[in-house]
Motif scaffolding. Structure first.
Motif, PDB file in Angstrom:
ATOM      1  N   ASN A 129      22.369  -7.445 -26.155  1.00  0.00           N
ATOM      2  CA  ASN A 129      21.533  -6.260 -26.370  1.00  0.00           C
ATOM      3  C   ASN A 129      21.645  -5.259 -25.224  1.00  0.00           C
ATOM      4  O   ASN A 129      21.504  -4.044 -25.439  1.00  0.00           O
ATOM      5  CB  ASN A 129      20.078  -6.676 -26.571  1.00  0.00           C
ATOM      6  CG  ASN A 129      19.838  -7.311 -27.926  1.00  0.00           C
ATOM      7  OD1 ASN A 129      20.597  -7.097 -28.867  1.00  0.00           O
ATOM      8  ND2 ASN A 129      18.781  -8.104 -28.039  1.00  0.00           N
TER       9      ASN A 129
ATOM     10  N   GLY B 191      20.734 -13.264 -33.306  1.00  0.00           N
ATOM     11  CA  GLY B 191      20.919 -11.834 -33.486  1.00  0.00           C
ATOM     12  C   GLY B 191      21.811 -11.517 -34.670  1.00  0.00           C
ATOM     13  O   GLY B 191      22.146 -12.395 -35.471  1.00  0.00           O
TER      14      GLY B 191
ATOM     15  N   ASN C 102      22.508  -1.502 -26.070  1.00  0.00           N
ATOM     16  CA  ASN C 102      21.605  -0.433 -25.620  1.00  0.00           C
ATOM     17  C   ASN C 102      22.339   0.579 -24.750  1.00  0.00           C
ATOM     18  O   ASN C 102      22.088   1.793 -24.849  1.00  0.00           O
ATOM     19  CB  ASN C 102      20.423  -1.030 -24.856  1.00  0.00           C
ATOM     20  CG  ASN C 102      19.473  -1.793 -25.754  1.00  0.00           C
ATOM     21  OD1 ASN C 102      19.390  -1.546 -26.952  1.00  0.00           O
ATOM     22  ND2 ASN C 102      18.749  -2.743 -25.183  1.00  0.00           N
TER      23      ASN C 102
END
Length: 562
Positions: A432, A29, A436
């Motif tokens: 994530n 990432g 999010n």
């Protein structure tokens, strides 16, 4: 035709290394996640300073890492020239840091592939054996620590190339059939310059200089080698030189030696015996291929040293001399027993010293230079055993051994890649979830970030801390992009540019205050900061979200402000 096929085979592993490193980076990432920003973003900002060619200097010289910063500066300059999206280069880099860090990493990856190809060519020239050459090119695949660091903007990434060409020079030097003073001086110059480059990139390269010191005969050549290293080192760190940096670096290295903990901390006892022994066990448990290579080099040293081995060599002296011509033609191993012993001793001292240094201040990345020596140590050991037992393990049979080891290390690398890749994908998936949640729930909230959290703001804040004279300029740009960003560091709360004494006013007027933490300890620390620095003793931390990595989002609710 044969040469074309050889080149084709020697290109396979560099290409596979590129693909492997690229995939691992995709799994990891963005650079601001999974603690990749330290020291990646620090190097980005240092490179940004140098890229402006205005004498701004760098604030980070711990490694010292100057060659990495210079390469980064060139990439930034060229990257902006061809794909910049803002009229101002500084602003373009600060607004798009991930883009520029990816470009820097791809350049290092390409350079490392070139280094691997050179290593394969050197091995083939020395041994005339494709299996040995391919085995040598498996060097970066022998440890997941090497592969993981090949995806980051930090010195270890560039050191893959440095150690590959260092080993290439050693291979050619040791296997030089017709050595003369002129050639000897050429190798001395080459190895001295490479060693200076390695030390300028990261001082953990230091143990590797013992190998050429063992190989070069005579105090004169040893001193010349050390002199070339010193001169090369100075040349490679010139872009970072300042009176403050020189004094800081000398003190930094001195403290690393004197104190028992990492980063020159702890008690001035040099070694903490409890942690030292524990760290040795950690090294042994983590690096399987290195363990085998170290055991083999120890065994080879034993074979070279014991009197029985000397008698054994004497017993087969006549047979060896008779077959030398054929062996050199087939395998091209040109070193004498004395050179062989010096090489084995150099590898043993280097690997041992690296283990001792890392046992003092443990870090997987600190083992990096010695890890890359693992395959070369194995091949050297195989050669020693082959010559020590000519009737049982001759060079023809060694081709089979090399092929088997090649297959085994390949299987090990595939298993490691699968395991580590799955681990990274899980980490990124968990990160994530937090990102999010913040995207959906932060809105206009004030966001306070602690250490080691997936935050582009905190990553840039860490980097600009080393911007020296440009810190105020960079922070003013970043403050426009992240006006509601706060950073909990040590015993205070910061914004871009200053220790925020006005934090209370922002907390009062904010509709929502969120705290992004990487552990409960940081939460407790921040509660103390609120109480002692800002006089807020009635704050309530309500956990809103957490993941399996320990990353947590709290909403801070305040009572009446004092």
């Amino acid at each position: 035709m044969k040469n074309k096929f050889t080149i084709f085979f020697l290109l396979i592993l560099p290409v596979l290394f590129f693909i492997t490193s690229y995939l691992l980076k995709e799994y990891q990432g963005p650079y601001y996640t999974n603690s990749q920003y330290d020291p990646g973003y620090v190097y980005l900002i240092s490179s940004l300073n140098l890229s402006q060619m205005s004498g701004y200097g760098v604030g980070h010289i711990d490694h010292p890492g100057t060659p990495v910063q210079v390469i980064g500066a060139v990439v930034i300059k060229l990257g902006y020239l061809f794909s910049g999206s803002d009229d101002n280069m500084v602003k373009d880099v600060l607004m798009n840091p991930e883009k520029y860090m990816s470009e820097i990493n791809y350049v290092f990856l390409f350079i490392n592939c070139i280094g691997l190809f050179i290593l394969g060519l050197a091995a083939y020239k020395a041994y005339s054996n494709v299996s040995v050459s391919l085995l040598m090119q498996l060097t970066p695949f022998t440890s997941i620590s090497i592969l993981s660091l090949s995806t980051l903007v930090r010195p270890e990434n560039f050191m893959i190339f440095i150690v590959c060409i260092f080993i290439s020079a050693l291979i050619l030097f040791v296997n030089e059939i017709e050595m003369n003073p002129k050639k000897n001086m050429r190798y001395l110059m080459l190895l001295g310059i490479i060693s200076g480059l390695g030390l300028a990139s990261k001082i953990t390269f230091f143990p590797l200089i013992l190998i050429p010191l063992m190989l070069f005969r005579g105090i004169k050549y040893k001193l010349i080698y050390l002199l070339i290293i010193a001169i090369s080192f100075i040349i490679f760190v010139i872009p970072a030189v300042s009176a403050y940096n020189i004094n800081y670096f000398i003190e930094w290295v001195f403290n690393l030696f004197l104190y028992s903990k990492k980063y020159g901390r702890g008690e001035p006892t040099i070694i903490d015996s409890n942690s030292f022994l524990y760290n040795i066990r950690r090294i042994i448990s983590k690096e399987f291929i290195f363990d085998i290579a170290y055991f083999m080099i120890c065994l080879s040293l034993f074979v070279c040293l014991i009197p029985r081995a000397g008698n054994y060599f004497a017993k087969f002296k006549n047979e060896f001399l008779k077959n030398t011509g054929n062996r050199l033609k087939r395998i091209k191993i040109g070193f004498t027993d004395d050179t062989k012993f010096r090489l084995v001793l150099g590898l043993f001292l280097t690997m041992t010293l690296q283990v001792l240094i890392v046992a003092k201040h443990y870090g997987e990345n600190y083992m990096f230079p010695a890890l890359i020596l693992s395959v070369y140590a194995m091949i050297t050991s195989f050669t020693v055993m082959s010559d020590a037992l000519p009737s049982k393990l001759n060079h023809a049979k060694m081709k089979i051994v090399y092929t088997l080891v090649l297959i085994l290390i390949t299987l090990f690398a595939l298993r490691s890649f699968y395991t580590y890749g799955s681990y990274l994908k899980n980490l990124t998936a968990e990160t994530n979830k937090v990102l999010n949640y913040l995207k959906e729930n932060s809105g206009d909230a004030v966001l306070i970030s602690s250490h080691h959290v997936p935050s582009p703001e905190f990553a840039l804040f860490t980097g600009t801390g080393y911007a020296v004279s440009q810190r105020e300029n960079y922070n003013s740009i970043l403050n426009e992009k992240y006006p509601a960003g706060y950073f909990n560091l040590n015993n205070s709360c910061y914004t871009f540019g200053s220790d925020s004494v006005n934090a209370v006013n922002d907390f009062k007027t904010a509709g929502k205050v969120l705290y992004l933490s990487s552990g409960e300890d940081y939460v407790e620390q921040f509660k103390k900061v609120l109480n002692t620095k800002y006089g807020i003793s009635n704050a309530v931390f309500e956990k809103k979200f957490s993941n399996s990595k320990g990353e947590m989002v709290y909403e801070i609710k305040f009572g009446n402000f004092e």
